[in-house]
Write a protein that holds these residues in place. Structure first.
Motif, PDB file in Angstrom:
ATOM      1  N   LEU A  72       0.761  -0.966  -0.144  1.00  0.00           N
ATOM      2  CA  LEU A  72      -0.077  -0.088   0.738  1.00  0.00           C
ATOM      3  C   LEU A  72       1.060   1.710  -0.056  1.00  0.00           C
ATOM      4  N   LEU A  73       2.000   1.341   0.634  1.00  0.00           N
ATOM      5  CA  LEU A  73       2.943   2.140   0.615  1.00  0.00           C
ATOM      6  C   LEU A  73       3.477   2.562  -1.029  1.00  0.00           C
ATOM      7  N   LEU A  74       3.670   1.191  -0.929  1.00  0.00           N
ATOM      8  CA  LEU A  74       4.796   1.629  -2.663  1.00  0.00           C
ATOM      9  C   LEU A  74       3.310   1.726  -3.830  1.00  0.00           C
ATOM     10  N   PHE A  75       1.867   1.551  -3.658  1.00  0.00           N
ATOM     11  CA  PHE A  75       0.598   2.551  -4.451  1.00  0.00           C
ATOM     12  C   PHE A  75       1.000   4.024  -3.801  1.00  0.00           C
ATOM     13  N   GLU A  76       1.212   3.962  -2.905  1.00  0.00           N
ATOM     14  CA  GLU A  76       0.207   5.931  -2.859  1.00  0.00           C
ATOM     15  C   GLU A  76       1.565   6.448  -3.121  1.00  0.00           C
ATOM     16  N   THR A  77       2.705   5.818  -3.094  1.00  0.00           N
ATOM     17  CA  THR A  77       4.194   6.573  -4.508  1.00  0.00           C
ATOM     18  C   THR A  77       3.401   6.453  -5.068  1.00  0.00           C
ATOM     19  N   MET A  78       3.134   5.701  -6.447  1.00  0.00           N
ATOM     20  CA  MET A  78       2.654   5.109  -7.367  1.00  0.00           C
ATOM     21  C   MET A  78       2.024   6.041  -7.819  1.00  0.00           C
ATOM     22  N   ARG A  79       1.002   6.705  -6.951  1.00  0.00           N
ATOM     23  CA  ARG A  79      -0.454   7.294  -7.351  1.00  0.00           C
ATOM     24  C   ARG A  79       0.522   8.788  -7.620  1.00  0.00           C
ATOM     25  N   GLY A  80       0.922   9.313  -7.047  1.00  0.00           N
ATOM     26  CA  GLY A  80       1.456  11.103  -7.584  1.00  0.00           C
ATOM     27  C   GLY A  80       2.373  10.676  -8.869  1.00  0.00           C
ATOM     28  N   LEU A  81       2.666   9.324  -9.494  1.00  0.00           N
ATOM     29  CA  LEU A  81       3.362   9.473 -10.492  1.00  0.00           C
ATOM     30  C   LEU A  81       3.105   9.152 -11.783  1.00  0.00           C
ATOM     31  N   VAL A  82       1.767   7.735 -11.405  1.00  0.00           N
ATOM     32  CA  VAL A  82       1.443   7.445 -12.779  1.00  0.00           C
ATOM     33  C   VAL A  82      -0.194   6.722 -12.114  1.00  0.00           C
ATOM     34  N   ARG A  83      -1.167   7.174 -13.679  1.00  0.00           N
ATOM     35  CA  ARG A  83      -2.181   6.895 -13.049  1.00  0.00           C
ATOM     36  C   ARG A  83      -2.338   5.046 -12.614  1.00  0.00           C
ATOM     37  N   PRO A  84      -3.598   4.929 -11.804  1.00  0.00           N
ATOM     38  CA  PRO A  84      -3.454   3.673 -12.052  1.00  0.00           C
ATOM     39  C   PRO A  84      -4.544   2.924 -12.337  1.00  0.00           C
ATOM     40  N   ASP A  85      -4.525   2.079 -13.050  1.00  0.00           N
ATOM     41  CA  ASP A  85      -5.239   1.269 -13.511  1.00  0.00           C
ATOM     42  C   ASP A  85      -6.108  -0.033 -12.820  1.00  0.00           C
ATOM     43  N   HIS A  86      -6.991  -1.000 -14.155  1.00  0.00           N
ATOM     44  CA  HIS A  86      -7.649  -2.109 -12.784  1.00  0.00           C
ATOM     45  C   HIS A  86      -6.510  -2.989 -12.723  1.00  0.00           C
ATOM     46  N   ILE A  87      -5.745  -2.659 -13.259  1.00  0.00           N
ATOM     47  CA  ILE A  87      -4.644  -3.815 -12.630  1.00  0.00           C
ATOM     48  C   ILE A  87      -4.465  -4.012 -11.471  1.00  0.00           C
ATOM     49  N   VAL A  88      -4.287  -2.519 -11.781  1.00  0.00           N
ATOM     50  CA  VAL A  88      -3.000  -1.652 -10.636  1.00  0.00           C
ATOM     51  C   VAL A  88      -4.050  -2.376  -9.097  1.00  0.00           C
ATOM     52  N   PHE A  89      -5.265  -2.369  -9.328  1.00  0.00           N
ATOM     53  CA  PHE A  89      -6.380  -2.376  -8.546  1.00  0.00           C
ATOM     54  C   PHE A  89      -6.629  -3.432  -7.492  1.00  0.00           C
ATOM     55  N   VAL A  90      -6.108  -5.211  -8.996  1.00  0.00           N
ATOM     56  CA  VAL A  90      -6.125  -6.135  -8.634  1.00  0.00           C
ATOM     57  C   VAL A  90      -5.266  -6.189  -7.581  1.00  0.00           C
ATOM     58  N   SER A  91      -3.836  -6.118  -8.339  1.00  0.00           N
ATOM     59  CA  SER A  91      -3.104  -6.384  -6.859  1.00  0.00           C
ATOM     60  C   SER A  91      -2.752  -5.397  -5.499  1.00  0.00           C
ATOM     61  N   VAL A  92      -3.892  -4.501  -5.390  1.00  0.00           N
ATOM     62  CA  VAL A  92      -4.127  -3.821  -4.253  1.00  0.00           C
ATOM     63  C   VAL A  92      -4.685  -4.746  -3.485  1.00  0.00           C
ATOM     64  N   LEU A  93      -5.617  -4.528  -3.896  1.00  0.00           N
ATOM     65  CA  LEU A  93      -7.077  -5.119  -3.189  1.00  0.00           C
ATOM     66  C   LEU A  93      -6.390  -7.237  -2.610  1.00  0.00           C
ATOM     67  N   SER A  94      -5.381  -7.453  -4.183  1.00  0.00           N
ATOM     68  CA  SER A  94      -5.396  -8.843  -3.042  1.00  0.00           C
ATOM     69  C   SER A  94      -3.949  -8.962  -2.043  1.00  0.00           C
ATOM     70  N   ALA A  95      -3.313  -7.775  -2.354  1.00  0.00           N
ATOM     71  CA  ALA A  95      -2.332  -7.859  -0.981  1.00  0.00           C
ATOM     72  C   ALA A  95      -3.326  -7.222   0.307  1.00  0.00           C
ATOM     73  N   CYS A  96      -4.727  -6.747   0.604  1.00  0.00           N
ATOM     74  CA  CYS A  96      -5.417  -5.887   1.724  1.00  0.00           C
ATOM     75  C   CYS A  96      -5.806  -7.552   1.791  1.00  0.00           C
ATOM     76  N   SER A  97      -5.691  -8.472   0.912  1.00  0.00           N
ATOM     77  CA  SER A  97      -6.838  -9.381   0.903  1.00  0.00           C
ATOM     78  C   SER A  97      -5.475 -10.700   2.034  1.00  0.00           C
ATOM     79  N   HIS A  98      -4.385 -10.872   1.731  1.00  0.00           N
ATOM     80  CA  HIS A  98      -3.681 -11.601   2.154  1.00  0.00           C
ATOM     81  C   HIS A  98      -2.807 -11.252   3.751  1.00  0.00           C
ATOM     82  N   ALA A  99      -3.184  -9.840   3.444  1.00  0.00           N
ATOM     83  CA  ALA A  99      -2.615  -9.089   5.180  1.00  0.00           C
ATOM     84  C   ALA A  99      -3.837  -9.249   5.741  1.00  0.00           C
TER      85      ALA A  99
END
Length: 311
Positions: A26-53
């Motif tokens: 999630l920290l990496l995603f927050e860093t990424m948001r300021g540089l690149v616009r996220p797409d639906h694939i990134v959100f799968v990775s983010v939500l999956s990370a939330c699930s595993h943790a």
């Protein structure tokens, strides 16, 4: 990297999630948001990370932000991640209600996430309802039948488990065998349960028996819920000891340098008993053991697993 594309960001986020490092993802995603616009694939990775943790609040926040902040309509895979997140946390009824309120028709991945959660929490009643949907949507997937049968077995419903196996036979659905792979000295070895075809087979079983005795002294108790239900208790323990994960680990211990990392790959989800046993094995052998299964990576060291037993 001179240029960090959306693919590289997404891959790193996904990697953190698969290794149980949800906060880092999630920290990496927050860093990424300021540089690149996220797409639906990134959100799968983010939500999956939330699930595993087990990051439930964060999962809801990011799921809702897809439409409110980024104009991305959640797809089936995002809904499946949310069902997985809720289900792993034991919120099975909430997960079921989430499915019922989905604006799109749930597919087998969504129902499959709920069935997997039913296995974790041994909810046979909801598992039966869920499995009916899966048998309709994905009638040839043997994993669904095996999972339901195992759920019934784990709660003492042997007759119901046998009915599911009978249904598999009538439909001609063949079970996918579980196996574990290990690479030793640039050669790949594939172990099945009870495998006696490999080099050093007789020695493997001698060392396995010694290892099981050692970890029992440390407090390991075989979980016979993960063994065949229609055999005697002693046979259940014996069959658990011969699971492919344990055989591959012993083979690795026998053929690698002291202190080196043991790495194995299971084609299915790692067995709960093997997960517990591997924690003890890492403790008594003072080895790091990395297990990759069909869902994630587990890093075992000093009697603990990186997943924190949340998987």
């Amino acid at each position: 990297m001179e240029e960090r594309s959306l693919v590289s960001w997404s891959t790193m986020i996904s990697g953190y999630g698969m290794h149980g490092r949800g906060t880092d993802a999630l920290l990496l995603f927050e860093t990424m948001r300021g540089l690149v616009r996220p797409d639906h694939i990134v959100f799968v990775s983010v939500l999956s990370a939330c699930s595993h943790a087990g990051l439930i609040d964060e999962g809801w926040r990011y799921f809702n932000s897809m439409t409110s902040e980024h104009g991305i309509m959640p797809r089936t895979e995002h809904h499946a991640c949310m069902v997985d997140l809720l289900g792993r946390a034991g919120k099975l009824q909430e997960a079921k209600e989430f499915i019922e309120k989905m604006p799109i028709t749930p597919d087998s991945s969504v129902w499959g996430s709920l069935l997997g959660a039913c296995r974790i929490h041994r909810n046979a009643k909801l598992a039966e309802i869920t499995a009916k949907e899966l048998f309709r949507l994905d009638p040839t997937n043997s994993g669904r039948y095996v999972l339901l049968s195992n759920i019934f077995s784990s709660v003492g419903k042997g007759k119901e488990a046998d009915k599911v196996k009978g249904l598999m036979r009538r439909k001609g659905v063949k079970r996918n065998d579980g196996f574990t792979v290990i690479e030793v000295k640039n050669r790949v070895y594939k172990f099945l349960v009870g495998d006696k075809t490999k080099p050093q087979s007789s020695q493997i079983y001698v060392e396995l028996e010694k290892l099981m005795a050692r970890i029992k002294q440390e407090g390991y108790v075989p979980d016979t819920n993960f063994a065949l239900h229609d055999v005697e208790e002693e046979m259940k323990e014996r069959s658990l000891a011969m699971h492919s994960e344990k055989l591959a680990i012993v083979f690795g211990l026998m053929n690698s340098a002291p202190g080196s990392v043991i790495r194995i790959h299971k084609n299915l989800r790692v067995c709960g008993d093997c997960h517990n046993a591997t924690k003890y094995i890492s403790k008594v052998t003072k080895r790091e053991i990395v297990v990759r299964d069909s869902r994630r990576f587990h890093h075992f060291m000093d009697g603990l697993c990186s997943c924190g037993d949340y998987w």
